[in-house]
Design a protein around this motif. Structure first.
Motif, PDB file in Angstrom:
ATOM      1  N   THR A  54     -27.281 -13.271 -36.189  1.00  0.00           N
ATOM      2  CA  THR A  54     -28.030 -14.348 -35.925  1.00  0.00           C
ATOM      3  C   THR A  54     -29.446 -13.951 -35.467  1.00  0.00           C
ATOM      4  O   THR A  54     -29.312 -12.963 -34.358  1.00  0.00           O
ATOM      5  CB  THR A  54     -27.578 -15.463 -34.921  1.00  0.00           C
ATOM      6  N   VAL A  55     -30.447 -14.488 -35.820  1.00  0.00           N
ATOM      7  CA  VAL A  55     -31.787 -14.102 -35.557  1.00  0.00           C
ATOM      8  C   VAL A  55     -32.040 -14.618 -34.025  1.00  0.00           C
ATOM      9  O   VAL A  55     -32.004 -15.839 -33.813  1.00  0.00           O
ATOM     10  CB  VAL A  55     -32.791 -14.640 -36.386  1.00  0.00           C
ATOM     11  N   ALA A  56     -32.505 -13.731 -33.015  1.00  0.00           N
ATOM     12  CA  ALA A  56     -33.103 -14.327 -31.889  1.00  0.00           C
ATOM     13  C   ALA A  56     -34.259 -14.069 -31.603  1.00  0.00           C
ATOM     14  O   ALA A  56     -34.799 -12.956 -31.805  1.00  0.00           O
ATOM     15  CB  ALA A  56     -32.080 -13.841 -30.651  1.00  0.00           C
ATOM     16  N   LYS A  57     -35.060 -14.991 -30.771  1.00  0.00           N
ATOM     17  CA  LYS A  57     -36.377 -14.660 -30.502  1.00  0.00           C
ATOM     18  C   LYS A  57     -36.850 -13.901 -29.353  1.00  0.00           C
ATOM     19  O   LYS A  57     -37.656 -13.436 -29.189  1.00  0.00           O
ATOM     20  CB  LYS A  57     -37.317 -16.105 -30.262  1.00  0.00           C
ATOM     21  N   ASP A  58     -35.640 -13.886 -28.614  1.00  0.00           N
ATOM     22  CA  ASP A  58     -35.974 -12.877 -27.227  1.00  0.00           C
ATOM     23  C   ASP A  58     -34.557 -12.699 -26.868  1.00  0.00           C
ATOM     24  O   ASP A  58     -33.291 -13.166 -27.157  1.00  0.00           O
ATOM     25  CB  ASP A  58     -36.711 -13.536 -26.045  1.00  0.00           C
ATOM     26  N   VAL A  59     -34.392 -11.542 -25.895  1.00  0.00           N
ATOM     27  CA  VAL A  59     -33.216 -11.182 -25.245  1.00  0.00           C
ATOM     28  C   VAL A  59     -32.603 -12.702 -24.532  1.00  0.00           C
ATOM     29  O   VAL A  59     -31.150 -12.478 -24.521  1.00  0.00           O
ATOM     30  CB  VAL A  59     -33.578 -10.215 -23.971  1.00  0.00           C
ATOM     31  N   GLU A  60     -33.204 -13.292 -24.001  1.00  0.00           N
ATOM     32  CA  GLU A  60     -32.675 -14.779 -23.403  1.00  0.00           C
ATOM     33  C   GLU A  60     -31.441 -15.468 -24.426  1.00  0.00           C
ATOM     34  O   GLU A  60     -30.486 -15.782 -24.104  1.00  0.00           O
ATOM     35  CB  GLU A  60     -33.379 -15.481 -22.598  1.00  0.00           C
ATOM     36  N   GLU A  61     -32.316 -15.587 -25.556  1.00  0.00           N
ATOM     37  CA  GLU A  61     -31.641 -16.311 -26.547  1.00  0.00           C
ATOM     38  C   GLU A  61     -30.411 -15.662 -26.946  1.00  0.00           C
ATOM     39  O   GLU A  61     -29.305 -15.900 -27.458  1.00  0.00           O
ATOM     40  CB  GLU A  61     -32.542 -16.530 -27.697  1.00  0.00           C
ATOM     41  N   ALA A  62     -30.585 -14.235 -27.477  1.00  0.00           N
ATOM     42  CA  ALA A  62     -29.576 -13.289 -27.637  1.00  0.00           C
ATOM     43  C   ALA A  62     -28.356 -13.397 -26.824  1.00  0.00           C
ATOM     44  O   ALA A  62     -27.067 -13.504 -27.361  1.00  0.00           O
ATOM     45  CB  ALA A  62     -30.024 -11.934 -27.610  1.00  0.00           C
ATOM     46  N   GLU A  63     -28.524 -13.450 -25.582  1.00  0.00           N
ATOM     47  CA  GLU A  63     -27.326 -13.712 -24.624  1.00  0.00           C
ATOM     48  C   GLU A  63     -26.509 -15.122 -24.681  1.00  0.00           C
ATOM     49  O   GLU A  63     -25.413 -15.007 -24.914  1.00  0.00           O
ATOM     50  CB  GLU A  63     -27.775 -13.639 -23.204  1.00  0.00           C
ATOM     51  N   ILE A  64     -27.491 -16.070 -25.153  1.00  0.00           N
ATOM     52  CA  ILE A  64     -26.921 -17.271 -25.261  1.00  0.00           C
ATOM     53  C   ILE A  64     -25.822 -17.389 -26.752  1.00  0.00           C
ATOM     54  O   ILE A  64     -24.887 -17.762 -26.871  1.00  0.00           O
ATOM     55  CB  ILE A  64     -27.878 -18.114 -25.384  1.00  0.00           C
ATOM     56  N   ILE A  65     -26.612 -16.646 -27.701  1.00  0.00           N
ATOM     57  CA  ILE A  65     -25.847 -16.402 -29.049  1.00  0.00           C
ATOM     58  C   ILE A  65     -24.578 -15.861 -28.865  1.00  0.00           C
ATOM     59  O   ILE A  65     -23.752 -16.068 -29.643  1.00  0.00           O
ATOM     60  CB  ILE A  65     -26.973 -15.921 -30.026  1.00  0.00           C
ATOM     61  N   PHE A  66     -24.524 -14.784 -28.347  1.00  0.00           N
ATOM     62  CA  PHE A  66     -23.243 -13.823 -27.928  1.00  0.00           C
ATOM     63  C   PHE A  66     -22.344 -14.827 -27.357  1.00  0.00           C
ATOM     64  O   PHE A  66     -20.909 -14.086 -27.567  1.00  0.00           O
ATOM     65  CB  PHE A  66     -23.537 -12.716 -27.289  1.00  0.00           C
ATOM     66  N   GLY A  67     -22.699 -15.738 -26.558  1.00  0.00           N
ATOM     67  CA  GLY A  67     -21.582 -16.679 -26.108  1.00  0.00           C
ATOM     68  C   GLY A  67     -21.078 -17.781 -26.543  1.00  0.00           C
ATOM     69  O   GLY A  67     -20.180 -18.558 -26.147  1.00  0.00           O
ATOM     70  N   VAL A  68     -21.891 -18.346 -27.604  1.00  0.00           N
ATOM     71  CA  VAL A  68     -21.474 -19.656 -28.393  1.00  0.00           C
ATOM     72  C   VAL A  68     -20.119 -19.829 -28.715  1.00  0.00           C
ATOM     73  O   VAL A  68     -19.514 -18.703 -29.537  1.00  0.00           O
ATOM     74  CB  VAL A  68     -22.513 -19.870 -29.372  1.00  0.00           C
ATOM     75  N   LEU A  69     -19.619 -20.794 -28.213  1.00  0.00           N
ATOM     76  CA  LEU A  69     -18.022 -21.121 -28.568  1.00  0.00           C
ATOM     77  C   LEU A  69     -17.001 -20.097 -28.096  1.00  0.00           C
ATOM     78  O   LEU A  69     -16.015 -19.778 -28.678  1.00  0.00           O
ATOM     79  CB  LEU A  69     -18.083 -21.359 -30.119  1.00  0.00           C
ATOM     80  N   GLU A  70     -17.418 -19.369 -27.207  1.00  0.00           N
ATOM     81  CA  GLU A  70     -16.643 -18.136 -26.575  1.00  0.00           C
ATOM     82  C   GLU A  70     -16.805 -16.945 -27.164  1.00  0.00           C
ATOM     83  O   GLU A  70     -16.435 -15.850 -27.128  1.00  0.00           O
ATOM     84  CB  GLU A  70     -15.242 -18.777 -26.070  1.00  0.00           C
ATOM     85  N   HIS A  71     -16.640 -17.193 -28.609  1.00  0.00           N
ATOM     86  CA  HIS A  71     -16.615 -16.193 -29.513  1.00  0.00           C
ATOM     87  C   HIS A  71     -17.988 -15.544 -29.969  1.00  0.00           C
ATOM     88  O   HIS A  71     -18.222 -14.307 -29.846  1.00  0.00           O
ATOM     89  CB  HIS A  71     -16.121 -16.609 -31.234  1.00  0.00           C
ATOM     90  N   GLY A  72     -19.139 -16.289 -30.091  1.00  0.00           N
ATOM     91  CA  GLY A  72     -20.460 -15.863 -30.396  1.00  0.00           C
ATOM     92  C   GLY A  72     -20.536 -15.335 -31.813  1.00  0.00           C
ATOM     93  O   GLY A  72     -19.630 -15.110 -32.495  1.00  0.00           O
ATOM     94  N   SER A  73     -21.858 -14.941 -32.086  1.00  0.00           N
ATOM     95  CA  SER A  73     -22.313 -14.760 -33.374  1.00  0.00           C
ATOM     96  C   SER A  73     -21.610 -12.916 -33.263  1.00  0.00           C
ATOM     97  O   SER A  73     -21.550 -12.431 -32.142  1.00  0.00           O
ATOM     98  CB  SER A  73     -23.748 -14.705 -33.587  1.00  0.00           C
ATOM     99  N   ASP A  74     -21.262 -12.485 -34.447  1.00  0.00           N
ATOM    100  CA  ASP A  74     -20.984 -11.127 -34.488  1.00  0.00           C
ATOM    101  C   ASP A  74     -22.172 -10.278 -34.217  1.00  0.00           C
ATOM    102  O   ASP A  74     -21.807  -9.037 -33.637  1.00  0.00           O
ATOM    103  CB  ASP A  74     -20.511 -10.696 -35.982  1.00  0.00           C
ATOM    104  N   GLY A  75     -23.358 -10.635 -34.184  1.00  0.00           N
ATOM    105  CA  GLY A  75     -24.370  -9.811 -33.923  1.00  0.00           C
ATOM    106  C   GLY A  75     -25.551 -10.609 -33.855  1.00  0.00           C
ATOM    107  O   GLY A  75     -25.761 -11.682 -34.441  1.00  0.00           O
ATOM    108  N   VAL A  76     -26.698  -9.951 -33.236  1.00  0.00           N
ATOM    109  CA  VAL A  76     -28.096 -10.583 -33.032  1.00  0.00           C
ATOM    110  C   VAL A  76     -29.273  -9.612 -33.714  1.00  0.00           C
ATOM    111  O   VAL A  76     -28.899  -8.454 -33.543  1.00  0.00           O
ATOM    112  CB  VAL A  76     -28.388 -10.781 -31.615  1.00  0.00           C
ATOM    113  N   MET A  77     -30.112  -9.851 -34.462  1.00  0.00           N
ATOM    114  CA  MET A  77     -31.265  -9.284 -34.690  1.00  0.00           C
ATOM    115  C   MET A  77     -32.470  -9.838 -34.169  1.00  0.00           C
ATOM    116  O   MET A  77     -32.568 -10.982 -34.100  1.00  0.00           O
ATOM    117  CB  MET A  77     -31.442  -9.586 -36.486  1.00  0.00           C
ATOM    118  N   MET A  78     -33.226  -8.842 -33.575  1.00  0.00           N
ATOM    119  CA  MET A  78     -34.407  -9.373 -32.720  1.00  0.00           C
ATOM    120  C   MET A  78     -35.502  -8.382 -32.782  1.00  0.00           C
ATOM    121  O   MET A  78     -35.415  -7.041 -32.968  1.00  0.00           O
ATOM    122  CB  MET A  78     -34.035  -9.484 -31.245  1.00  0.00           C
ATOM    123  N   ALA A  79     -36.702  -8.977 -32.967  1.00  0.00           N
ATOM    124  CA  ALA A  79     -37.991  -8.231 -33.094  1.00  0.00           C
ATOM    125  C   ALA A  79     -38.228  -8.152 -31.584  1.00  0.00           C
ATOM    126  O   ALA A  79     -38.714  -9.156 -30.948  1.00  0.00           O
ATOM    127  CB  ALA A  79     -39.054  -8.979 -33.947  1.00  0.00           C
TER     128      ALA A  79
END
Length: 368
Positions: free
Chosen positions: A142-167
């Motif tokens: 999942t694409v994240a705009k920043d680290v703060e959003e990445a932290e949220i993405i990793f925890g969504v539904l307790e499982h989170g996305s398998d990974g994060v892509m961030m510029a």
């Protein structure tokens, strides 16, 4: 393991420094839109070719994963896989409405790799995709705009996305992204401590730590007067007379006491506040980070508990002097603090290092 991909397609003057930082912190993937950008990268990193908005190159060079947009590139990952069996292919989906959300669900269920860009700030669409792909074998990035959003993405539904892509926007972002991807905390080796002495020591301030999480019946937080010895204090998940259970709370101890948080750091109970992180620990030593919602500090009578570890190490814990304040013993036995007596066994943890401003450090330190 959560994956961290660094999007290097639009880095400016700091590109070289950011790439070196990403390699140093061992981010799993580097994303580029030109195969030539992979020339100097080591074989240990996944080279992801993602020519978004550009034609697919005739050759993929050293790329090990190629992400395509079927609408823009006019070809599907399956078609490319037939032509290039040595390369893994994935699909890019930009989610803006119900049809593209269904495309994302289908991709996550069927593709080896899915790179998803959610345009709306709500995480409900991501929850839907994670649920739809619960039994899938592919990986969702999942694409994240920043680290703060990445932290949220990793925890969504307790499982989170398998990974994060961030510029990254600056040097330092790659390190923070990796830290967000590896936020899991290691389990601990608990030991049985033998109670040697208890003493009523008069008034003092104690802290109740209220978290944003329901504790299990065999779970609490580790608390101790000294940095090298702590006792497992159980949450208020067990019934008590005269009052309802509060399964989010640990009546943890006197305000000077240490407890464990992330990165092996200790915190004084007195410095915890809303938003702080503490380590929840069960009787098997399994751990998870939980968020503090509130800390209640009040004057109460206190009781001091002295125990000894099998190696002879002394451990002390000061609690509110009341029957309903409890600790955990072997097998998850719940022990009322005011009824502890010499010979009773409690569960504890023996950190191996002293502390300086909470961080572990190897130096001489005498605590009494």
């Amino acid at each position: 393991m959560k994956l961290s991909w660094l999007d290097a397609r639009s880095l400016g003057e700091a590109k070289e420094a950011i790439l070196q930082e990403a390699l140093h912190y061992r981010l799993e993937g580097i994303v580029a839109d030109d195969p030539a950008d992979f020339a100097d990268l080591p074989p240990t990193v996944t080279k992801v070719l993602f020519p978004q908005g550009k034609p697919l190159p005739a050759e993929f060079g050293d790329a090990s994963v190629v992400i395509v947009d079927p609408a823009g590139h006019g070809i599907t990952p399956a078609e490319l896989a037939c032509k290039h069996p040595e390369v893994e292919f994935g699909r890019f989906v930009e989610i803006i409405d119900a049809p593209t959300l269904e495309d994302a669900c289908e991709s996550a269920r069927t593709e080896k790799w899915s790179v998803l860009l959610f345009r709306d700030p709500t995480k409900i669409p991501l929850e839907i995709v994670i649920a739809a792909a619960a039994r899938a074998t592919g990986s969702m990035i999942t694409v994240a705009k920043d680290v703060e959003e990445a932290e949220i993405i990793f925890g969504v539904l307790e499982h989170g996305s398998d990974g994060v892509m961030m510029a990254p926007k600056a040097v330092g972002d790659a390190a923070h992204l990796k830290a967000a991807a590896t936020a899991d905390v290691p389990d601990l080796n608990l030991v049985e401590l033998e109670v040697r002495h208890t003493e009523h020591i008069g008034m003092g301030e104690r802290a109740c730590v209220d978290t944003c999480t329901y504790f299990r019946e065999d779970e609490g937080i580790l608390v101790g007067s000294h940095s090298k010895g702590m006792i497992l204090c159980v949450s208020e998940t067990h019934p008590l007379p005269y009052m309802p259970t509060r399964p989010f709370r640990v009546n943890a101890g006197a305000i000077h006491s240490y407890t464990l948080s992330k990165d092996e750091r200790t915190n004084y109970l007195s410095e915890l506040k809303a938003g702080s992180k503490v380590l929840a620990v069960d009787i098997k030593g399994q751990t998870r980070l939980v968020t503090v919602g509130r800390v209640k500090i009040e004057s109460r009578p206190l009781i001091s508990i002295d125990a000894v570890a099998p190696n002879g190490q002394q451990v002390n814990l000061i609690l509110q002097d009341d029957w309903h304040v409890r600790v955990l013993g072997p097998g998850g036995v719940v022990l009322n603090s005011t009824e502890l007596k010499p010979g009773d066994k409690v569960l504890g943890f023996l950190p191996s290092e002293d502390r300086h401003v909470g961080y572990p450090i190897d130096e001489f330190c005498l605590e009494k």
